[in-house]
Scaffold this motif. Structure first.
Motif, mmCIF file in Angstrom:
data_model
loop_
_atom_site.group_PDB
_atom_site.id
_atom_site.type_symbol
_atom_site.label_atom_id
_atom_site.label_comp_id
_atom_site.label_asym_id
_atom_site.label_seq_id
_atom_site.Cartn_x
_atom_site.Cartn_y
_atom_site.Cartn_z
ATOM 1 N N SER A 56 0.890 -1.408 -0.101
ATOM 2 C CA SER A 56 -0.231 -0.215 -0.227
ATOM 3 C C SER A 56 0.985 1.675 -0.140
ATOM 4 O O SER A 56 2.201 1.114 0.456
ATOM 5 C CB SER A 56 -0.737 -0.003 1.030
ATOM 6 O OG SER A 56 -0.345 0.216 2.881
ATOM 7 N N ASP A 57 0.448 2.204 0.043
ATOM 8 C CA ASP A 57 1.120 3.963 -0.587
ATOM 9 C C ASP A 57 -0.315 5.360 0.052
ATOM 10 O O ASP A 57 -0.064 5.248 0.971
ATOM 11 C CB ASP A 57 1.656 3.802 -1.997
ATOM 12 C CG ASP A 57 2.785 4.660 -1.843
ATOM 13 O OD1 ASP A 57 2.884 5.710 -0.233
ATOM 14 O OD2 ASP A 57 3.523 5.378 -2.644
ATOM 15 N N CYS A 58 -0.974 5.124 -1.308
ATOM 16 C CA CYS A 58 -1.269 6.104 -1.307
ATOM 17 C C CYS A 58 -2.836 6.295 0.442
ATOM 18 O O CYS A 58 -3.355 6.828 0.768
ATOM 19 C CB CYS A 58 -1.535 6.855 -2.381
ATOM 20 S SG CYS A 58 -3.211 6.266 -2.853
ATOM 21 N N GLY A 61 -6.052 5.152 -3.219
ATOM 22 C CA GLY A 61 -7.469 4.779 -4.321
ATOM 23 C C GLY A 61 -6.769 5.523 -5.944
ATOM 24 O O GLY A 61 -7.208 5.421 -6.893
ATOM 25 N N ILE A 62 -5.210 6.432 -6.092
ATOM 26 C CA ILE A 62 -4.778 6.699 -6.801
ATOM 27 C C ILE A 62 -2.872 6.642 -6.967
ATOM 28 O O ILE A 62 -3.073 6.364 -8.313
ATOM 29 C CB ILE A 62 -4.647 8.379 -6.692
ATOM 30 C CG1 ILE A 62 -4.054 8.517 -5.228
ATOM 31 C CG2 ILE A 62 -6.022 9.087 -6.731
ATOM 32 C CD1 ILE A 62 -3.874 10.448 -5.019
ATOM 33 N N CYS A 63 -2.699 5.477 -6.338
ATOM 34 C CA CYS A 63 -1.222 4.880 -6.779
ATOM 35 C C CYS A 63 -0.857 3.054 -7.178
ATOM 36 O O CYS A 63 0.097 3.419 -7.975
ATOM 37 C CB CYS A 63 -0.486 5.090 -5.978
ATOM 38 S SG CYS A 63 -0.682 3.543 -4.018
ATOM 39 N N GLY A 64 -1.811 2.938 -7.246
ATOM 40 C CA GLY A 64 -2.016 1.567 -8.044
ATOM 41 C C GLY A 64 -1.078 0.262 -7.170
ATOM 42 O O GLY A 64 -0.986 -0.315 -7.734
ATOM 43 N N THR A 65 -1.283 0.792 -5.645
ATOM 44 C CA THR A 65 0.634 -0.444 -5.308
ATOM 45 C C THR A 65 -0.296 -1.128 -4.617
ATOM 46 O O THR A 65 -0.021 -2.428 -4.626
ATOM 47 C CB THR A 65 0.784 1.429 -4.238
ATOM 48 O OG1 THR A 65 1.481 1.620 -4.497
ATOM 49 C CG2 THR A 65 1.994 -0.159 -3.319
ATOM 50 N N CYS A 66 -1.501 -0.959 -4.609
ATOM 51 C CA CYS A 66 -2.214 -1.686 -3.048
ATOM 52 C C CYS A 66 -2.999 -2.819 -3.817
ATOM 53 O O CYS A 66 -3.016 -2.699 -5.675
ATOM 54 C CB CYS A 66 -3.515 -1.381 -2.227
ATOM 55 S SG CYS A 66 -4.312 -0.919 -2.545
ATOM 56 N N THR A 82 -10.535 0.372 -5.472
ATOM 57 C CA THR A 82 -9.253 -0.343 -4.772
ATOM 58 C C THR A 82 -8.895 -0.784 -3.731
ATOM 59 O O THR A 82 -10.336 -0.391 -2.396
ATOM 60 C CB THR A 82 -8.881 0.316 -4.552
ATOM 61 O OG1 THR A 82 -8.792 1.627 -4.338
ATOM 62 C CG2 THR A 82 -7.653 1.488 -6.072
ATOM 63 N N CYS A 84 -7.571 -0.492 -1.130
ATOM 64 C CA CYS A 84 -7.443 0.328 -0.032
ATOM 65 C C CYS A 84 -8.621 1.482 0.199
ATOM 66 O O CYS A 84 -8.802 2.169 1.157
ATOM 67 C CB CYS A 84 -6.229 1.777 -0.489
ATOM 68 S SG CYS A 84 -6.788 2.468 -1.219
ATOM 69 N N ILE A 160 -4.157 3.047 -12.835
ATOM 70 C CA ILE A 160 -4.002 3.694 -11.900
ATOM 71 C C ILE A 160 -2.003 2.038 -11.553
ATOM 72 O O ILE A 160 -1.481 2.006 -11.023
ATOM 73 C CB ILE A 160 -4.207 3.371 -10.379
ATOM 74 C CG1 ILE A 160 -4.992 2.598 -10.147
ATOM 75 C CG2 ILE A 160 -4.508 5.078 -10.871
ATOM 76 C CD1 ILE A 160 -5.770 2.621 -8.741
HETATM 77 S S1 FES Z 1 -2.013 2.222 -1.627
HETATM 78 FE FE1 FES Z 1 -2.720 3.316 -3.488
HETATM 79 S S2 FES Z 1 -4.894 3.038 -4.442
HETATM 80 FE FE2 FES Z 1 -4.263 1.625 -3.226
#
Ligand code: FES
Ligand code: SF4
Length: 259
Positions: A56-58, A61-66, A82, A84, A160
Protein backbone atom coordinates in the motif's frame (compact mmCIF):
# COMPACT_ATOMS: atom_id res chain seq x y z
CA UNK A 1 -17.67 -7.32 13.80
CA UNK A 2 -15.75 -10.55 14.03
CA UNK A 3 -14.29 -11.97 10.83
CA UNK A 4 -12.42 -15.12 9.93
CA UNK A 5 -9.57 -14.50 7.49
CA UNK A 6 -7.91 -17.24 5.45
CA UNK A 7 -4.73 -15.53 4.31
CA UNK A 8 -2.16 -16.77 1.81
CA UNK A 9 1.19 -16.83 3.63
CA UNK A 10 4.33 -17.37 1.56
CA UNK A 11 7.72 -16.38 2.98
CA UNK A 12 9.36 -15.72 -0.39
CA UNK A 13 9.28 -16.54 -4.09
CA UNK A 14 11.05 -19.87 -3.75
CA UNK A 15 9.08 -21.30 -0.83
CA UNK A 16 5.64 -22.85 -1.17
CA UNK A 17 2.78 -20.92 0.38
CA UNK A 18 -0.31 -22.00 2.32
CA UNK A 19 -3.46 -20.52 3.78
CA UNK A 20 -3.35 -19.58 7.46
CA UNK A 21 -6.51 -18.69 9.38
CA UNK A 22 -6.75 -15.61 11.62
CA UNK A 23 -9.60 -14.07 13.58
CA UNK A 24 -10.13 -10.33 13.25
CA UNK A 25 -12.01 -9.08 16.33
CA UNK A 26 -13.62 -5.71 17.04
CA UNK A 27 -13.62 -4.67 13.41
CA UNK A 28 -15.28 -1.29 12.96
CA UNK A 29 -17.48 -0.79 9.87
CA UNK A 30 -15.64 2.50 9.37
CA UNK A 31 -12.25 0.86 8.95
CA UNK A 32 -10.83 0.40 5.50
CA UNK A 33 -9.84 -3.15 4.59
CA UNK A 34 -6.16 -2.27 4.99
CA UNK A 35 -6.79 -0.66 8.37
CA UNK A 36 -8.45 -3.90 9.44
CA UNK A 37 -5.31 -5.76 8.32
CA UNK A 38 -3.17 -3.21 10.19
CA UNK A 39 -4.98 -4.17 13.41
CA UNK A 40 -4.53 -7.88 12.69
CA UNK A 41 -0.83 -7.22 12.02
CA UNK A 42 -0.39 -5.21 15.25
CA UNK A 43 -1.65 -8.20 17.18
CA UNK A 44 0.55 -10.61 15.22
CA UNK A 45 3.61 -8.43 15.88
CA UNK A 46 2.73 -8.04 19.57
CA UNK A 47 2.45 -11.82 19.86
CA UNK A 48 5.85 -12.24 18.19
CA UNK A 49 4.55 -13.47 14.83
CA UNK A 50 5.39 -12.30 11.34
CA UNK A 51 2.83 -9.69 10.15
CA UNK A 52 0.95 -10.30 6.89
CA UNK A 53 2.78 -8.57 4.03
CA UNK A 54 0.67 -6.47 1.66
CA UNK A 55 1.38 -3.48 -0.55
CA UNK A 56 0.00 0.00 0.00
CA UNK A 57 1.08 3.58 -0.41
CA UNK A 58 -1.47 6.35 -0.96
CA UNK A 59 -4.50 4.54 0.52
CA UNK A 60 -6.58 6.96 -1.55
CA UNK A 61 -7.15 4.80 -4.64
CA UNK A 62 -4.72 6.68 -6.84
CA UNK A 63 -1.27 5.07 -6.69
CA UNK A 64 -2.07 1.52 -7.79
CA UNK A 65 0.18 -0.05 -5.18
CA UNK A 66 -2.41 -2.02 -3.25
CA UNK A 67 -4.33 -5.00 -4.50
CA UNK A 68 -5.08 -8.61 -3.71
CA UNK A 69 -7.92 -11.03 -4.22
CA UNK A 70 -10.75 -11.18 -1.67
CA UNK A 71 -13.06 -14.20 -1.95
CA UNK A 72 -12.01 -14.70 -5.56
CA UNK A 73 -12.51 -11.08 -6.66
CA UNK A 74 -9.62 -8.76 -7.45
CA UNK A 75 -9.82 -5.75 -5.07
CA UNK A 76 -12.87 -7.32 -3.40
CA UNK A 77 -16.61 -7.13 -3.95
CA UNK A 78 -17.18 -3.40 -4.47
CA UNK A 79 -17.19 -2.26 -8.08
CA UNK A 80 -14.67 0.42 -9.13
CA UNK A 81 -12.96 0.34 -5.74
CA UNK A 82 -9.36 -0.37 -4.81
CA UNK A 83 -8.78 -2.52 -1.78
CA UNK A 84 -7.47 0.52 0.14
CA UNK A 85 -10.78 2.28 -0.46
CA UNK A 86 -12.88 -0.75 0.42
CA UNK A 87 -14.56 -0.31 3.79
CA UNK A 88 -15.57 -2.95 6.28
CA UNK A 89 -19.20 -1.79 6.22
CA UNK A 90 -19.52 -3.86 3.04
CA UNK A 91 -18.95 -7.03 5.08
CA UNK A 92 -21.02 -8.71 7.78
CA UNK A 93 -20.26 -9.96 11.25
CA UNK A 94 -19.19 -13.59 10.99
CA UNK A 95 -18.00 -13.41 7.37
CA UNK A 96 -15.19 -15.71 6.24
CA UNK A 97 -12.82 -14.04 3.80
CA UNK A 98 -10.08 -15.63 1.72
CA UNK A 99 -7.20 -13.32 0.81
CA UNK A 100 -4.80 -14.25 -1.98
CA UNK A 101 -2.19 -12.40 -4.03
CA UNK A 102 -2.61 -11.66 -7.76
CA UNK A 103 -1.91 -14.94 -9.55
CA UNK A 104 -0.12 -14.61 -12.91
CA UNK A 105 3.15 -15.99 -14.27
CA UNK A 106 4.35 -12.48 -15.03
CA UNK A 107 3.71 -11.36 -11.41
CA UNK A 108 5.87 -13.72 -9.31
CA UNK A 109 4.98 -13.79 -5.61
CA UNK A 110 7.36 -11.92 -3.32
CA UNK A 111 5.76 -12.45 0.08
CA UNK A 112 2.23 -13.22 1.28
CA UNK A 113 -0.07 -10.85 -0.65
CA UNK A 114 2.76 -8.97 -2.40
CA UNK A 115 3.73 -9.76 -5.98
CA UNK A 116 6.46 -8.39 -8.24
CA UNK A 117 4.79 -6.13 -10.83
CA UNK A 118 7.95 -4.85 -12.49
CA UNK A 119 6.73 -6.46 -15.73
CA UNK A 120 4.37 -3.47 -16.04
CA UNK A 121 7.35 -1.11 -15.79
CA UNK A 122 9.11 -2.78 -18.70
CA UNK A 123 5.97 -2.43 -20.86
CA UNK A 124 5.97 1.30 -20.10
CA UNK A 125 9.69 1.53 -20.81
CA UNK A 126 9.12 0.08 -24.29
CA UNK A 127 6.62 2.68 -25.41
CA UNK A 128 4.75 4.50 -22.68
CA UNK A 129 6.26 7.90 -23.42
CA UNK A 130 6.48 10.59 -26.08
CA UNK A 131 9.82 11.79 -27.41
CA UNK A 132 9.08 15.48 -26.99
CA UNK A 133 11.71 18.01 -26.11
CA UNK A 134 11.63 18.97 -22.46
CA UNK A 135 11.91 22.48 -21.16
CA UNK A 136 9.49 24.95 -19.74
CA UNK A 137 5.80 24.11 -19.98
CA UNK A 138 4.35 25.09 -23.40
CA UNK A 139 1.51 27.55 -23.68
CA UNK A 140 -1.65 25.54 -23.02
CA UNK A 141 -3.47 26.41 -26.25
CA UNK A 142 -0.55 26.17 -28.65
CA UNK A 143 -1.73 22.69 -29.74
CA UNK A 144 -5.54 22.60 -29.85
CA UNK A 145 -7.04 19.29 -28.69
CA UNK A 146 -10.67 18.41 -29.34
CA UNK A 147 -12.74 18.12 -26.16
CA UNK A 148 -13.83 14.54 -26.96
CA UNK A 149 -10.24 13.43 -27.46
CA UNK A 150 -8.98 15.08 -24.31
CA UNK A 151 -11.84 13.47 -22.35
CA UNK A 152 -11.00 10.04 -23.81
CA UNK A 153 -7.30 10.53 -23.13
CA UNK A 154 -8.12 11.47 -19.54
CA UNK A 155 -10.33 8.37 -19.13
CA UNK A 156 -7.59 6.03 -20.35
CA UNK A 157 -4.95 7.86 -18.29
CA UNK A 158 -6.96 6.97 -15.17
CA UNK A 159 -5.27 3.54 -15.16
CA UNK A 160 -3.26 3.30 -11.94
CA UNK A 161 -1.28 0.21 -12.94
CA UNK A 162 -2.59 -1.93 -10.11
CA UNK A 163 -2.66 -5.22 -12.03
CA UNK A 164 -6.20 -6.28 -11.13
CA UNK A 165 -6.99 -6.70 -14.83
CA UNK A 166 -4.23 -9.30 -15.11
CA UNK A 167 -5.36 -11.08 -11.95
CA UNK A 168 -8.97 -11.24 -13.15
CA UNK A 169 -8.19 -12.43 -16.67
CA UNK A 170 -8.34 -16.23 -17.19
CA UNK A 171 -5.43 -15.79 -19.60
CA UNK A 172 -3.47 -13.39 -17.34
CA UNK A 173 -3.44 -10.85 -20.14
CA UNK A 174 -2.15 -7.32 -19.62
CA UNK A 175 -4.02 -5.94 -22.61
CA UNK A 176 -6.28 -3.61 -20.62
CA UNK A 177 -3.30 -2.01 -18.89
CA UNK A 178 -1.20 -1.84 -22.07
CA UNK A 179 -4.03 -0.47 -24.18
CA UNK A 180 -4.88 2.21 -21.62
CA UNK A 181 -1.27 3.35 -21.52
CA UNK A 182 -1.03 3.36 -25.33
CA UNK A 183 -4.38 5.14 -25.72
CA UNK A 184 -3.75 8.06 -23.39
CA UNK A 185 -0.71 8.96 -25.47
CA UNK A 186 -1.99 7.95 -28.90
CA UNK A 187 -5.22 9.94 -28.60
CA UNK A 188 -3.38 13.25 -28.35
CA UNK A 189 -1.51 15.08 -31.13
CA UNK A 190 1.74 14.88 -29.17
CA UNK A 191 1.49 11.08 -29.14
CA UNK A 192 0.95 10.62 -32.87
CA UNK A 193 4.54 10.33 -34.15
CA UNK A 194 5.23 7.14 -32.16
CA UNK A 195 1.68 5.82 -32.11
CA UNK A 196 2.14 2.69 -34.21
CA UNK A 197 5.67 1.92 -33.12
CA UNK A 198 4.37 2.23 -29.56
CA UNK A 199 1.67 -0.40 -30.20
CA UNK A 200 4.18 -2.86 -31.64
CA UNK A 201 6.77 -2.40 -28.92
CA UNK A 202 4.43 -2.46 -25.95
CA UNK A 203 2.58 -5.56 -27.16
CA UNK A 204 5.88 -7.31 -27.90
CA UNK A 205 7.08 -6.53 -24.38
CA UNK A 206 3.79 -7.72 -22.91
CA UNK A 207 4.32 -11.05 -24.70
CA UNK A 208 7.96 -11.22 -23.61
CA UNK A 209 6.98 -10.76 -19.98
CA UNK A 210 4.72 -13.82 -20.14
CA UNK A 211 1.31 -12.15 -20.10
CA UNK A 212 -1.37 -13.92 -22.15
CA UNK A 213 -3.31 -12.52 -25.06
CA UNK A 214 -6.79 -11.05 -24.77
CA UNK A 215 -9.48 -13.67 -25.28
CA UNK A 216 -12.45 -11.31 -24.91
CA UNK A 217 -13.66 -12.47 -21.52
CA UNK A 218 -13.78 -8.82 -20.36
CA UNK A 219 -13.13 -9.84 -16.76
CA UNK A 220 -10.47 -7.12 -16.79
CA UNK A 221 -12.98 -4.34 -17.27
CA UNK A 222 -15.23 -5.76 -14.55
CA UNK A 223 -12.34 -5.90 -12.06
CA UNK A 224 -10.75 -2.56 -12.91
CA UNK A 225 -11.05 -0.06 -10.06
CA UNK A 226 -10.82 2.79 -12.56
CA UNK A 227 -13.39 1.34 -14.97
CA UNK A 228 -10.96 1.35 -17.87
CA UNK A 229 -12.89 0.30 -20.97
CA UNK A 230 -12.06 -2.68 -23.18
CA UNK A 231 -12.67 -0.23 -26.01
CA UNK A 232 -8.97 0.67 -25.66
CA UNK A 233 -7.99 -2.93 -26.37
CA UNK A 234 -9.80 -2.73 -29.71
CA UNK A 235 -7.99 0.53 -30.41
CA UNK A 236 -4.62 -1.00 -29.59
CA UNK A 237 -5.39 -3.91 -31.94
CA UNK A 238 -6.18 -1.46 -34.73
CA UNK A 239 -2.95 0.44 -34.17
CA UNK A 240 -1.02 -2.81 -34.01
CA UNK A 241 -2.58 -4.15 -37.23
CA UNK A 242 -1.97 -0.88 -39.06
CA UNK A 243 1.63 -0.94 -37.93
CA UNK A 244 2.24 -4.49 -39.07
CA UNK A 245 0.36 -4.16 -42.35
CA UNK A 246 1.40 -0.76 -43.58
CA UNK A 247 4.83 0.14 -42.34
CA UNK A 248 8.13 -1.19 -41.03
CA UNK A 249 8.07 -1.63 -37.28
CA UNK A 250 10.64 1.00 -36.48
CA UNK A 251 9.86 4.00 -38.68
CA UNK A 252 8.12 5.89 -35.91
CA UNK A 253 6.33 8.06 -38.48
CA UNK A 254 2.90 9.29 -37.59
CA UNK A 255 -0.18 9.50 -39.75
CA UNK A 256 -1.04 13.08 -39.07
CA UNK A 257 -4.50 12.18 -37.83
CA UNK A 258 -5.94 11.47 -34.45
CA UNK A 259 -8.56 8.95 -33.43
S1 FES B 1 -2.72 2.25 -1.73
FE1 FES B 1 -2.70 3.58 -3.48
S2 FES B 1 -4.33 2.83 -4.70
FE2 FES B 1 -4.47 1.64 -2.89
S1 SF4 C 1 -6.44 -1.20 -16.42
FE1 SF4 C 1 -7.52 -1.04 -14.43
S2 SF4 C 1 -7.13 -3.00 -13.40
FE2 SF4 C 1 -5.62 -2.80 -15.05
S3 SF4 C 1 -3.80 -1.89 -14.14
FE3 SF4 C 1 -5.05 -0.19 -14.98
S4 SF4 C 1 -6.33 0.45 -13.26
FE4 SF4 C 1 -5.53 -1.56 -12.67
Amino acid sequence: MRLTLHVWRQPNTDTDGRFVTYIADDVSPDMSFLEMLDVVNDKLATDGHDPIAFDSDCREGICGTCGFVINGIAHGPERATTVCQLHMRHFNDGDELTLEPWRAKAFPPLKDLVVDRRAFDTIIQRGGFISAGTGSAPEANSIPVAKELSDDAMDSAACIGCGACVAACPNASAMLFTSAKAAHLGLLPQGQPERHKRALKMVAQMDAEGFGSCTNHFECEAACPKEISVEWIARLYRDYMKATLTRPADTGRGEGGVG
